[in-house]
Design an enzyme around this catalytic site. Structure first.
Site, PDB file in Angstrom:
ATOM      1  N   GLU A  92       7.083   0.396   0.971  1.00 43.09           N
ATOM      2  CA  GLU A  92       7.002  -1.037   1.130  1.00 43.09           C
ATOM      3  C   GLU A  92       6.366  -1.602  -0.001  1.00 43.09           C
ATOM      4  OE1 GLU A  92       5.609  -2.448   4.727  1.00 43.09           O
ATOM      5  OE2 GLU A  92       6.060  -4.382   4.320  1.00 43.09           O
ATOM      6  N   ARG A 129       1.706  13.322   8.117  1.00 41.33           N
ATOM      7  CA  ARG A 129       0.906  12.423   7.230  1.00 41.33           C
ATOM      8  C   ARG A 129      -0.011  13.047   6.366  1.00 41.33           C
ATOM      9  NH1 ARG A 129      -0.053   6.881   6.380  1.00 41.33           N
ATOM     10  NH2 ARG A 129       1.913   6.447   7.426  1.00 41.33           N
ATOM     11  N   LYS A 178      -3.580   1.396   3.463  1.00 40.91           N
ATOM     12  CA  LYS A 178      -3.226   0.154   2.370  1.00 40.91           C
ATOM     13  C   LYS A 178      -4.265  -1.077   2.759  1.00 40.91           C
ATOM     14  CE  LYS A 178       1.314   1.060   1.440  1.00 40.91           C
ATOM     15  NZ  LYS A 178       2.643   0.389   1.664  1.00 40.91           N
TER      16      LYS A 178
END
Ligand code: ATP
Ligand code: MG
Length: 557
Positions: free
Chosen positions: A38, A264, A274
């Site tokens: 994204e 992850r 982020k």
């Protein structure tokens, strides 16, 4: 983790899956993967792992990997991020060729499919407010209740959805939901949202759309449009997989991709969300997204990490199915292993003391030595030698301990690539600080030859000519956080309390050997006995060189 370069790659269960799929014919070649960031921030080491995994699998099986921007969230996305993400993927050595896509390219198709779902009585416009939507959804122990709007007619739904599209309603007035099962034990199947109204400019489609698809709806369909065969994502999407499959099964899509999840990557001494990285930038704890202490790809690039070392790292850690923590040391050892092979050698004294050779009568001498001890093809360099030199303050001890083998009053040490020197006199300033050492050199010891008295000189130290050198700024880095799990804080305590106040040390007194005048941004350097360094891409200028420490020579934390 061993430093042995022959360590084999760790297991990767996704390879087994792909091989089975190819063997059984479930998937016809080529296999197609995708990396779907994204564009709402800079990529970090976790993304690097995902990039190496997706592009790496495509390469291993002669397939292809798409770069797709999942840009369904107009508020947080920006072209600045789109550009940096592309640069990062390229830097890692991967190429999407013509396969650069944006979820926003599919907005029309996704809209048409939403209409298709409505017509098939599989989607409806819901006008509950956010709070009621939550209440109706229930929770893990309570089944959900049907929305009072669930049985709107197809015509009414089509009309409302079209007006949502045209911007006739305020944000939050209506949403489009899939009609699945409000009592499903999987919360993701309790009539998940497909579309919401947003009156924000989108970084690519501008003001064209007033409704935006949800990630969980856009993602499987984008995969299908691109004929992705293996859609690899992180574990938190496992519970979303039934809805992924629902979208594929209930729409006339051109392909049937499948989703696979892996764990992850978490790394000690780092935060990788982020949102948290953005806080560090916005609140000026670091100088920017590319501050060399950050775990972003742009930061590690500026710090001097190489793409090869990242590849080595992702292979060494493998792909896990369960949550785990990777030691930061493993990454550093990969960086060291690669830099040892490619870094050009040079000498630098960070905290200098002057040495004067009282018996030197030769004027100046240029000493030729190799740029890399194991790679003669990298050529030679010339070191300037003369009566006055600099050595590292820590290589001298006035009252040496028993295990100190470097220079001390009356003692001897070998200057690397040059002579053995003998310390005769220590000169101090009025505060008692040592400012100069008067030494004699032994001419016959040049090139590693023994001293006249035949005694072994144990210590070998680095040095720089005091007459011909470069003054530079050197930035030393330590970990950004002082604890291995910075996010593990007691209730109400911010993760930023774990920041390491000593993570940056700026040295403005460094003296570098003159050959570093020709240092380039592309090359990496080993300052002998000190560590690995590179020029800083932002702040270094001809005439005022700035070097970043990439990693210490050996693990020293
Ligand atoms: P963050 O949680 O840091 O904000 P994200 O998952 O929201 O990251 P995306 O841009 O959606 O960021 O991520 C793009 C791809 O990178 C996704 O497929 C995601 O699964 C993967 N990815 C993100 N973080 C990690 C990580 N720590 N380890 C492995 N893959 C990751
Ligand atoms: Mg995400």
């Amino acid at each position: 983790m061993s430093q042995n370069k022959t360590v084999s790659d760790a297991p990767n269960f996704l390879k087994t899956i792909i091989e089975k799929d190819l063997e059984s014919g479930r998937v016809k070649p080529p296999i197609v993967t995708r990396f779907p960031p994204e564009p709402n921030g800079y990529l970090h080491l976790g993304h690097a792992k995902s990039i190496c995994l997706n592009f790496g699998l495509a390469k291993d099986y002669n397939g292809r990997c798409h770069l797709r921007f999942d840009d369904t969230n107009p508020e947080t996305e920006d072209t600045e991020y789109v550009k940096s993400i592309q640069a990062d993927v390229k830097w890692l050595g991967f190429d999407w060729n013509e396969h650069l896509y944006y979820a926003s390219d599919y907005f029309q198709q996704l809209y048409d499919w939403a209409v298709y779902l409505i017509k098939n009585n599989k989607a409806y416009v819901c006008s509950l407010n956010e709070e009621d939507t939550k209440k109706y959804r229930g929770d893990f122990t309570t089944p959900g209740k049907d929305s009072p709007f669930r049985n709107r007619s197809v015509e009414e739904n089509l009309d409302l959805f079209e007006r949502m599209k045209k911007g006739k309603f305020e944000e939050g007035a209506h949403v489009l939901r899939a009609k699945i099962d409000m009592k499903s034990p999987n919360m993701n199947l309790r009539d998940p949202l497909l579309y919401r109204i947003r009156k924000t400019q989108h970084h690519r489609t501008g003001a064209q759309w007033f409704i935006f698809p949800m990630y969980d709806y856009a993602h499987p369909l984008s995969d299908a449009i691109e004929k992705v065969t293996h859609s690899i994502c992180t574990l938190e999407f496992q519970d979303h997989r039934p809805f992924y499959d629902w979208c594929i099964e209930n729409l006339p899509v051109p392909a049937h991709p499948k989703q696979y999840e892996f764990a992850r990557m978490n790394m000690t001494y780092l935060v990788m969300s982020k949102r948290k990285l953005l806080q560090l930038v916005k609140e000026n704890y670091v100088s920017g997204w590319d501050d060399p202490r950050m775990p972003t790809i742009s930061a590690i690039r500026r710090r001097g990490y190489t793409p090869e070392s990242i590849h080595m790292f992702t292979k060494r850690i493998g792909v896990a199915k369960a949550e785990n923590w990777i030691e930061y040391d493993i990454l550093e050892s990969c960086v060291r292993d690669h830099l040892d092979e490619v870094a050009l050698r040079a000498m630098a004294v960070l905290d200098p003391i002057k040495v004067t050779l009282t018996n030197w009568t030769e004027g100046e001498q240029w000493i030729e030595t190799s740029v890399h001890p194991k790679k003669p093809e990298l050529g030679k360099r010339q070191m300037h030698f003369c009566e006055s030199l600099f050595i590292e303050r820590s290589d001298f001890m006035e009252n040496p301990t028993a295990d100190f083998f470097r220079l001390s009053p009356g003692g001897k040490v070998r200057l690397r690539n040059a002579y053995v020197i003998h310390c005769q006199e220590v000169i101090k300033d009025s505060s008692g600080k040592v400012i100069e050492l008067k030494c004699e050199y032994e001419k016959a010891t040049f090139g590693g030859k023994p001293t006249a008295d035949g005694k072994k000189v144990k210590g070998i130290i680095h040095w720089v000519s005091a007459q011909k050198n470069i003054e530079a700024e050197v930035r030393l880095y330590d970990r950004l956080f002082t604890v291995p799990h910075p996010e593990d804080t007691p209730e109400g305590v911010d993760f930023k309390t774990n920041l390491n106040p000593k993570s940056l040390q700026v040295i403005s007194t460094a003296k570098l050997e003159i050959s570093l005048e020709k240092a380039t941004l592309e090359n990496r350097y080993q300052f002998e006995r000190v560590g690995y360094f590179c020029l800083d891409s932002q702040d270094s200028k001809p005439g005022k060189l700035v070097f970043n420490q990439t990693v210490q020579l050996a693990s020293g934390h």
